[in-house]
Design a protein around this motif. Structure first.
Motif, short mmCIF file in Angstrom:
data_model
loop_
_atom_site.label_atom_id
_atom_site.label_comp_id
_atom_site.label_asym_id
_atom_site.label_seq_id
_atom_site.Cartn_x
_atom_site.Cartn_y
_atom_site.Cartn_z
N SER A 157 -20.14 -11.84 6.14
CA SER A 157 -20.18 -11.42 4.73
C SER A 157 -18.83 -11.63 4.07
O SER A 157 -18.75 -11.93 2.88
CB SER A 157 -20.62 -9.96 4.62
N GLU A 158 -17.73 -11.49 4.84
CA GLU A 158 -16.39 -11.72 4.29
C GLU A 158 -16.25 -13.18 3.85
O GLU A 158 -15.66 -13.48 2.82
CB GLU A 158 -15.29 -11.39 5.31
N TYR A 159 -16.79 -14.09 4.64
CA TYR A 159 -16.71 -15.51 4.31
C TYR A 159 -17.44 -15.79 3.00
O TYR A 159 -16.95 -16.51 2.14
CB TYR A 159 -17.32 -16.34 5.45
N LEU A 160 -18.62 -15.20 2.86
CA LEU A 160 -19.41 -15.41 1.64
C LEU A 160 -18.70 -14.84 0.41
O LEU A 160 -18.89 -15.32 -0.70
CB LEU A 160 -20.80 -14.81 1.80
N GLN A 161 -17.89 -13.81 0.62
CA GLN A 161 -17.13 -13.20 -0.48
C GLN A 161 -15.76 -13.85 -0.66
O GLN A 161 -14.94 -13.37 -1.43
CB GLN A 161 -16.95 -11.70 -0.23
N GLN A 162 -15.50 -14.94 0.08
CA GLN A 162 -14.21 -15.64 0.04
C GLN A 162 -13.06 -14.75 0.51
O GLN A 162 -11.94 -14.82 0.01
CB GLN A 162 -13.92 -16.19 -1.36
N ILE A 163 -13.35 -13.91 1.49
CA ILE A 163 -12.32 -13.08 2.13
C ILE A 163 -12.10 -13.68 3.52
O ILE A 163 -13.02 -13.71 4.34
CB ILE A 163 -12.74 -11.61 2.24
N PHE A 164 -10.88 -14.16 3.77
CA PHE A 164 -10.61 -14.84 5.02
C PHE A 164 -9.59 -14.05 5.84
O PHE A 164 -8.68 -13.44 5.29
CB PHE A 164 -10.08 -16.25 4.77
N SER A 165 -9.77 -14.11 7.14
CA SER A 165 -8.86 -13.45 8.05
C SER A 165 -8.42 -14.47 9.10
O SER A 165 -9.22 -15.28 9.57
CB SER A 165 -9.59 -12.29 8.73
N CYS A 166 -7.14 -14.44 9.42
CA CYS A 166 -6.60 -15.39 10.39
C CYS A 166 -5.49 -14.73 11.19
O CYS A 166 -4.51 -14.25 10.61
CB CYS A 166 -6.07 -16.62 9.66
N ASP A 167 -5.66 -14.67 12.49
CA ASP A 167 -4.63 -14.12 13.36
C ASP A 167 -3.61 -15.20 13.69
O ASP A 167 -3.98 -16.32 14.05
CB ASP A 167 -5.24 -13.59 14.66
N LEU A 168 -2.34 -14.87 13.55
CA LEU A 168 -1.27 -15.77 13.97
C LEU A 168 -0.78 -15.26 15.32
O LEU A 168 -0.35 -14.12 15.44
CB LEU A 168 -0.14 -15.78 12.95
N LYS A 169 -0.84 -16.11 16.31
CA LYS A 169 -0.51 -15.71 17.69
C LYS A 169 0.83 -16.31 18.07
O LYS A 169 0.93 -17.49 18.39
CB LYS A 169 -1.61 -16.17 18.63
N PHE A 170 1.88 -15.50 18.02
CA PHE A 170 3.24 -15.92 18.36
C PHE A 170 3.57 -15.51 19.79
O PHE A 170 3.11 -14.48 20.27
CB PHE A 170 4.26 -15.28 17.42
N GLY A 171 4.42 -16.28 20.42
CA GLY A 171 4.89 -15.92 21.74
C GLY A 171 5.94 -16.90 22.21
O GLY A 171 6.34 -17.81 21.50
N SER A 172 6.36 -16.71 23.46
CA SER A 172 7.32 -17.61 24.08
C SER A 172 6.56 -18.61 24.93
O SER A 172 5.60 -18.26 25.62
CB SER A 172 8.29 -16.82 24.97
N TRP A 173 6.99 -19.85 24.88
CA TRP A 173 6.36 -20.89 25.68
C TRP A 173 7.00 -20.94 27.07
O TRP A 173 6.35 -21.25 28.06
CB TRP A 173 6.50 -22.24 24.99
N VAL A 174 8.28 -20.62 27.15
CA VAL A 174 9.03 -20.79 28.39
C VAL A 174 9.14 -19.51 29.21
O VAL A 174 8.96 -19.51 30.42
CB VAL A 174 10.46 -21.32 28.08
N TYR A 175 9.44 -18.40 28.53
CA TYR A 175 9.74 -17.16 29.25
C TYR A 175 8.49 -16.31 29.44
O TYR A 175 7.62 -16.26 28.59
CB TYR A 175 10.79 -16.35 28.48
N ASN A 176 8.47 -15.59 30.57
CA ASN A 176 7.35 -14.67 30.81
C ASN A 176 7.71 -13.27 30.30
O ASN A 176 8.85 -13.04 29.87
CB ASN A 176 6.97 -14.65 32.29
N ALA A 177 6.76 -12.35 30.37
CA ALA A 177 6.95 -11.00 29.83
C ALA A 177 8.04 -10.22 30.57
O ALA A 177 8.60 -9.27 30.04
CB ALA A 177 5.64 -10.22 29.87
N GLY A 178 8.37 -10.62 31.79
CA GLY A 178 9.44 -9.98 32.53
C GLY A 178 10.83 -10.44 32.09
O GLY A 178 11.83 -9.85 32.47
N GLN A 179 10.87 -11.50 31.30
CA GLN A 179 12.13 -12.02 30.80
C GLN A 179 12.32 -11.77 29.31
O GLN A 179 13.41 -11.50 28.85
CB GLN A 179 12.21 -13.52 31.05
N LEU A 180 11.24 -11.89 28.55
CA LEU A 180 11.30 -11.82 27.09
C LEU A 180 10.14 -10.99 26.57
O LEU A 180 8.98 -11.27 26.88
CB LEU A 180 11.22 -13.25 26.52
N ASP A 181 10.45 -9.96 25.81
CA ASP A 181 9.43 -9.09 25.23
C ASP A 181 9.51 -9.22 23.71
O ASP A 181 10.48 -8.77 23.10
CB ASP A 181 9.67 -7.64 25.65
N ILE A 182 8.52 -9.86 23.11
CA ILE A 182 8.48 -10.02 21.66
C ILE A 182 7.68 -8.85 21.09
O ILE A 182 6.49 -8.69 21.37
CB ILE A 182 7.84 -11.37 21.27
#
Length: 191
Positions: A157-182
């Motif tokens: 129904s949001e699409y029909l009402q021209q209401i759009f939602s988009c999640d932006l998924k940011f993170g580290s490509w190189v470091y794991n959670a034990g090294q870098l916590d965003i």
């Protein structure tokens, strides 16, 4: 080509000539032996924490058919750098400096749902400068145009009402959670 190199050299010379001698001394001493490839923590068992806020400045385009959203964001990134600490009294009271991002370690933030494949390229530029305080706190607010892949559901129904939602998924490509916590400091950006 010669003109471009010449104008860059003049710009660098003019910028350095406007620096106070204690500021030049501080730059030299902070960056001497500094390795921008290494997470700047004295204790390697600690986790580097990055506070991040993505501030929406403008929605440039919503492409429903391609499922993409193009926006202008200001990424507000901050962290502590154990190797960029100094006593302001030794440098005529200087308690902060501005540095090009290429001179020090910066987190390898990527947008996982990037539609262009070139999100990180925008973060490699040396403009804008980042700000470093004498306590080693670093803050960097690069503006960036982002084209992200989104799941626009045409049956909602949001699409029909021209209401759009988009999640932006940011993170580290190189470091794991034990090294870098965003740490995302905001949960929802609306426009």
């Amino acid at each position: 080509m010669i003109f471009n190199v010449f104008s860059v050299l003049i710009t660098i010379f003019v910028n350095l000539s406007n620096c106070h001698p204690s500021q030049l001394k501080l730059y030299d001493e902070l960056l001497k032996g500094y390795n921008p490839l290494v997470i700047p923590m004295v204790n390697n068992s600690d986790v580097q924490r990055i506070l991040m806020k993505a501030g929406l400045r403008k929605v440039i385009e919503v492409n429903e058919k391609q499922g993409t959203l193009t926006t202008l964001l200001w990424l507000d990134l901050s962290w502590d750098d154990d190797y960029l600490i100094w006593d302001p009294e030794l440098y005529d009271g200087l308690s902060r400096v501005e540095l090009p991002p290429s001179k020090i370690w910066t987190p390898d933030i990527v947008l996982f749902n990037d539609a262009t494949g070139s999100f990180s390229d925008s973060l490699v530029k040396d403009n804008p400068l980042l700000v470093v305080t004498n306590e080693g706190h670093v803050r960097w607010i690069p503006p960036i145009v982002v084209k992200s892949l989104c799941d626009f559901d045409p049956s909602s129904s949001e699409y029909l009402q021209q209401i759009f939602s988009c999640d932006l998924k940011f993170g580290s490509w190189v470091y794991n959670a034990g090294q870098l916590d965003i740490i995302n400091t905001i949960n929802l950006v609306s426009h």
